[in-house]
Design a protein around this motif. Structure first.
Motif, PDB file in Angstrom:
ATOM      1  N   ARG A 153      17.747   2.826  -9.921  1.00  0.00           N
ATOM      2  CA  ARG A 153      18.137   1.709 -10.799  1.00  0.00           C
ATOM      3  C   ARG A 153      17.601   0.362 -10.297  1.00  0.00           C
ATOM      4  O   ARG A 153      17.610  -0.620 -11.036  1.00  0.00           O
ATOM      5  N   ARG A 154      17.145   0.317  -9.064  1.00  0.00           N
ATOM      6  CA  ARG A 154      16.534  -0.920  -8.562  1.00  0.00           C
ATOM      7  C   ARG A 154      15.160  -1.158  -9.171  1.00  0.00           C
ATOM      8  O   ARG A 154      14.619  -2.266  -9.104  1.00  0.00           O
ATOM      9  N   GLY A 155      14.561  -0.106  -9.728  1.00  0.00           N
ATOM     10  CA  GLY A 155      13.248  -0.241 -10.333  1.00  0.00           C
ATOM     11  C   GLY A 155      12.131   0.072  -9.352  1.00  0.00           C
ATOM     12  O   GLY A 155      12.328   0.744  -8.339  1.00  0.00           O
ATOM     13  N   ALA A 156      10.948  -0.440  -9.657  1.00  0.00           N
ATOM     14  CA  ALA A 156       9.748  -0.138  -8.873  1.00  0.00           C
ATOM     15  C   ALA A 156       9.688  -1.014  -7.628  1.00  0.00           C
ATOM     16  O   ALA A 156       8.858  -1.915  -7.505  1.00  0.00           O
ATOM     17  N   VAL A 157      10.587  -0.735  -6.697  1.00  0.00           N
ATOM     18  CA  VAL A 157      10.640  -1.490  -5.443  1.00  0.00           C
ATOM     19  C   VAL A 157      10.492  -0.512  -4.283  1.00  0.00           C
ATOM     20  O   VAL A 157      10.567   0.712  -4.457  1.00  0.00           O
ATOM     21  N   ASN A 183       0.806  -1.213   0.000  1.00  0.00           N
ATOM     22  CA  ASN A 183       0.000   0.000   0.000  1.00  0.00           C
ATOM     23  C   ASN A 183       0.842   1.268   0.000  1.00  0.00           C
ATOM     24  O   ASN A 183       0.403   2.318   0.471  1.00  0.00           O
ATOM     25  N   ALA A 184       2.039   1.171  -0.554  1.00  0.00           N
ATOM     26  CA  ALA A 184       2.902   2.336  -0.812  1.00  0.00           C
ATOM     27  C   ALA A 184       3.255   3.092   0.460  1.00  0.00           C
ATOM     28  O   ALA A 184       3.419   4.315   0.432  1.00  0.00           O
ATOM     29  N   GLN A 185       3.390   2.392   1.584  1.00  0.00           N
ATOM     30  CA  GLN A 185       3.750   3.037   2.842  1.00  0.00           C
ATOM     31  C   GLN A 185       5.248   2.991   3.116  1.00  0.00           C
ATOM     32  O   GLN A 185       5.695   3.326   4.213  1.00  0.00           O
ATOM     33  N   LEU A 186       6.019   2.572   2.116  1.00  0.00           N
ATOM     34  CA  LEU A 186       7.476   2.695   2.123  1.00  0.00           C
ATOM     35  C   LEU A 186       7.880   3.528   0.912  1.00  0.00           C
ATOM     36  O   LEU A 186       7.154   3.599  -0.082  1.00  0.00           O
ATOM     37  N   TYR A 187       9.051   4.132   0.990  1.00  0.00           N
ATOM     38  CA  TYR A 187       9.471   5.024  -0.088  1.00  0.00           C
ATOM     39  C   TYR A 187       9.623   4.282  -1.419  1.00  0.00           C
ATOM     40  O   TYR A 187      10.050   3.129  -1.475  1.00  0.00           O
ATOM     41  N   HIS A 188       9.256   4.994  -2.498  1.00  0.00           N
ATOM     42  CA  HIS A 188       9.319   4.467  -3.854  1.00  0.00           C
ATOM     43  C   HIS A 188       9.163   5.648  -4.803  1.00  0.00           C
ATOM     44  O   HIS A 188       8.972   6.791  -4.372  1.00  0.00           O
ATOM     45  N   PHE A 189       9.226   5.381  -6.087  1.00  0.00           N
ATOM     46  CA  PHE A 189       8.884   6.391  -7.090  1.00  0.00           C
ATOM     47  C   PHE A 189       7.985   5.724  -8.116  1.00  0.00           C
ATOM     48  O   PHE A 189       8.004   4.504  -8.284  1.00  0.00           O
ATOM     49  N   ASP A 190       7.170   6.522  -8.799  1.00  0.00           N
ATOM     50  CA  ASP A 190       6.230   5.964  -9.766  1.00  0.00           C
ATOM     51  C   ASP A 190       6.876   5.838 -11.143  1.00  0.00           C
ATOM     52  O   ASP A 190       7.553   6.759 -11.617  1.00  0.00           O
ATOM     53  N   LEU A 191       6.633   4.708 -11.758  1.00  0.00           N
ATOM     54  CA  LEU A 191       7.213   4.400 -13.069  1.00  0.00           C
ATOM     55  C   LEU A 191       6.101   3.859 -13.962  1.00  0.00           C
ATOM     56  O   LEU A 191       6.154   2.743 -14.438  1.00  0.00           O
ATOM     57  N   SER A 192       5.071   4.652 -14.123  1.00  0.00           N
ATOM     58  CA  SER A 192       3.906   4.189 -14.877  1.00  0.00           C
ATOM     59  C   SER A 192       3.668   4.955 -16.158  1.00  0.00           C
ATOM     60  O   SER A 192       3.117   4.403 -17.116  1.00  0.00           O
TER      61      SER A 192
END
Length: 339
Positions: free
Chosen positions: A244-248, A195-204
């Motif tokens: 560079r790790r991607g959508a993680v 549910n996106a409660q950890l840091y990430h960035f959107d790649l959509s």
């Protein structure tokens, strides 16, 4: 390749060929090329989103852009200079919090479906249950999603101020990719990666502009939206190795060590409106002290990328019909159905 040989890993050249093939299939033929979109994503994470930035810049040469004077909407009147101020803040920091708040009557109308409709649970329950009525005393999951097109939600989707801001930030006439609301609950004992409660960035998508409304008072313990100021800029390479790790999902400790003093936690009263470029590192903080209710409008500059399903607006207001006639591209995924 023999039976014992492992498949060859794709090279940057392979990903580039797939990406250009996907662009051709998309813009010339209107076809979705999943392998090509994957090629774009691989190139984008390797270049800190420079590929998306360059493609978005080129898109301005071929895609129409409406020019706006003074605009009006639920937040009042916005002059050209006011919108330039907002877009400038977005370009610099990746976010902007409006000093204006939505009226109480509008907030009540936007949150009304949460009291009457079943929310879509994400993730679904272990027994397969996907929808449930929300009970604040006994939440059954961390997030309940709603997609209701009430007259007030239609009014917000057709807001001229927002359409103009999205146009000026994205550089082309925008498309609403997602229009939804949800409740984040203090469910469980730890942040939910799902549910996106950890840091990430959107790649959509190539470029995005998101507008959020808090339907509840949101303090530090109610799951405020958090982001790293300026991390959407492809020339800020501080966290490029994380990208560079991607959508993680990324642990807070890694973000904190890389970006001391740059975390922004957006708190606010019920009715607070803010916009964000979610190419920045961001998260919805895990709520510990109470629920958070929120509405999202997600604008993109192109349908290239991960497509949205089409959601028919089956009881369009006259204002929504007029807006759909004025901005057919804006409502590509949300067509008005009159029969």
């Amino acid at each position: 390749m023999t039976a014992t040989e492992a498949p060859r890993e794709p090279t940057v050249f392979d990903y580039t060929k797939r990406y250009f093939r996907a662009l051709k299939n998309h813009f010339r033929h209107g076809e979705y090329d999943a392998e090509g979109v994957q090629g774009w994503a691989h190139l984008d994470i390797r270049t800190n989103c420079l590929v998306s930035g360059a493609t978005s810049y080129g898109l301005r040469a071929i895609q129409h852009r409406e020019r706006y004077g003074t605009t009006h909407g639920l937040l009042g009147e916005f002059t050209k200079s006011r919108r330039r101020e907002i877009v400038s803040a977005m370009n610099k920091d990746a976010y902007y919090v409006f000093p204006e708040r939505l009226p109480e009557s509008v907030i009540q109308a936007l949150e009304a479906p949460m009291a009457t409709d079943e929310g879509k649970l994400y993730p679904r329950l272990p027994n397969g249950t996907e929808y449930a009525k929300y009970d604040a005393a006994k939440p059954v999951g961390p997030t309940y999603y709603y997609r209701s097109f009430s007259p007030t939600m239609q009014q917000w989707m057709a807001d001229e101020n927002l359409a103009a801001l999205a146009t000026e930030y994205l550089g082309v006439d925008p498309i609403i990719h997602t229009a939804q609301s949800w409740i984040s609950t203090p469910f469980g004992t730890a942040p939910s990666a799902e549910n996106a409660q950890l840091y990430h960035f959107d790649l959509s998508n190539l470029k995005m502009f998101k507008v959020f409304v808090y339907l509840t008072d949101v303090g530090p313990g109610n799951g405020p939206h958090c982001l790293i100021k300026g991390s959407h800029n492809p020339f800020d390479t501080t966290g490029s190795h994380l990208r560079r790790r991607g959508a993680v999902r990324i642990p807070d400790a890694e973000i904190d060590s890389l970006y001391p003093g740059r975390e922004v936690e957006i708190t606010g009263k019920r009715g607070t409106v803010f916009c964000v470029d979610t190419r920045s590192f961001h998260k919805g903080k895990y709520p510990t002290d109470g629920e958070r209710r929120i509405v999202e409008l997600y604008y993109v500059n192109s349908t290239f990328g991960i497509p949205s399903p089409v959601y028919e607006v089956k009881a369009p207001t006259l204002a929504y019909l007029a807006a759909a006639k004025r901005w057919p591209r804006l409502f590509h995924y949300y067509p008005a159905i009159t029969q």
